[in-house]
Design an enzyme around this catalytic site. Structure first.
Site, short mmCIF file in Angstrom:
data_model
loop_
_atom_site.label_atom_id
_atom_site.label_comp_id
_atom_site.label_asym_id
_atom_site.label_seq_id
_atom_site.Cartn_x
_atom_site.Cartn_y
_atom_site.Cartn_z
N ILE A 62 43.48 -1.76 -46.39
CA ILE A 62 43.21 -3.21 -46.81
C ILE A 62 43.56 -3.98 -45.26
CG2 ILE A 62 45.44 -3.93 -47.82
CD1 ILE A 62 44.09 -5.91 -49.35
N SER A 63 42.58 -4.78 -44.73
CA SER A 63 42.62 -5.49 -43.59
C SER A 63 43.79 -6.54 -43.41
CB SER A 63 41.45 -5.86 -43.15
OG SER A 63 40.32 -5.14 -42.64
#
Length: 216
Positions: A62-63
């Site tokens: 997840i960025s």
């Protein structure tokens, strides 16, 4: 709104986004409204609001919040826009998009991630997001064209078949560069004369792979 609803880490999260230059109020509201802790692994929930990428299932990530906000802001979204996302992951980026546009179609090659994202998005009321198990390099023709396209995995080059899915005036954002190295975030705008390309900032994403994963 009562102060109790703003734990210190979430207040710092919002402040960090503003300090790093995020100014679109619709994007900032979306980042505030969507509970990021629901989109990370249970063991990482204490770190959900740190400005760093976190691992999720299937070897994906997840960025970091700033990158999510920055890419969303660079799309220059309007409420009526229809958006295609390549790489659903945990569903967090799609959830943010859902608060700023009309409709999101998000493609994920891992069934585990697609199923998990679908459940999370439903839980937070993102009814305008459709999660599709599919190949981001081969978007179904039946999906039509889009006002905006966002790619959340690194491509060595952006396929022509993807840029051709942009409506006139449409915008595509994608990290471009070699896998396992630094990539450059690229913005492409479809104009009457063709495609305008601009390089934005350096980023690091997991590689985009063709096909639907056989396992997971």
């Amino acid at each position: 709104m009562p102060t109790a609803q703003y734990p210190p880490e979430k207040m710092m999260f919002q402040l960090t986004l503003r300090r790093r230059g995020i100014s679109d109020q619709a994007v900032l509201r979306a980042m505030e409204e969507i509970p990021r802790e629901l989109f990370v692994e249970p063991a990482d929930r204490a770190d959900a609001y740190r400005d760093s990428a976190l691992g999720i299932a299937c070897g994906q990530t997840i960025s970091q919040p700033f990158v999510v906000a920055y890419m969303t802001e660079q799309l220059q979204l309007q409420k009526h826009h229809r958006v295609l996302e390549i790489g659903t992951g945990s569903g967090y980026q799609a959830a943010i998009l859902s608060r700023v546009c009309s409709q999101v179609l998000t493609l994920e090659r891992f069934r585990t991630l697609a199923d998990g994202a679908r459940a999370r998005l439903s839980k937070v009321g993102c009814d305008n997001v459709e999660v599709l198990l599919g190949d981001g390099f081969d978007v179904p023709a039946s999906a039509g064209n889009f006002d905006r396209i966002i790619v959340t995995a690194a491509m060595e080059r952006i396929p022509e078949g993807l840029t051709e899915r942009l409506d006139p005036g449409g915008v595509l954002i994608a990290p471009v560069g070699p896998p396992q190295d630094t990539q450059t975030l690229v913005r492409i705008i479809r104009t009457d004369a063709g495609f305008e390309r601009k390089e934005l900032v350096d980023v690091r994403f997991v590689p985009a792979l063709p096909g639907i994963a056989r396992e997971l």
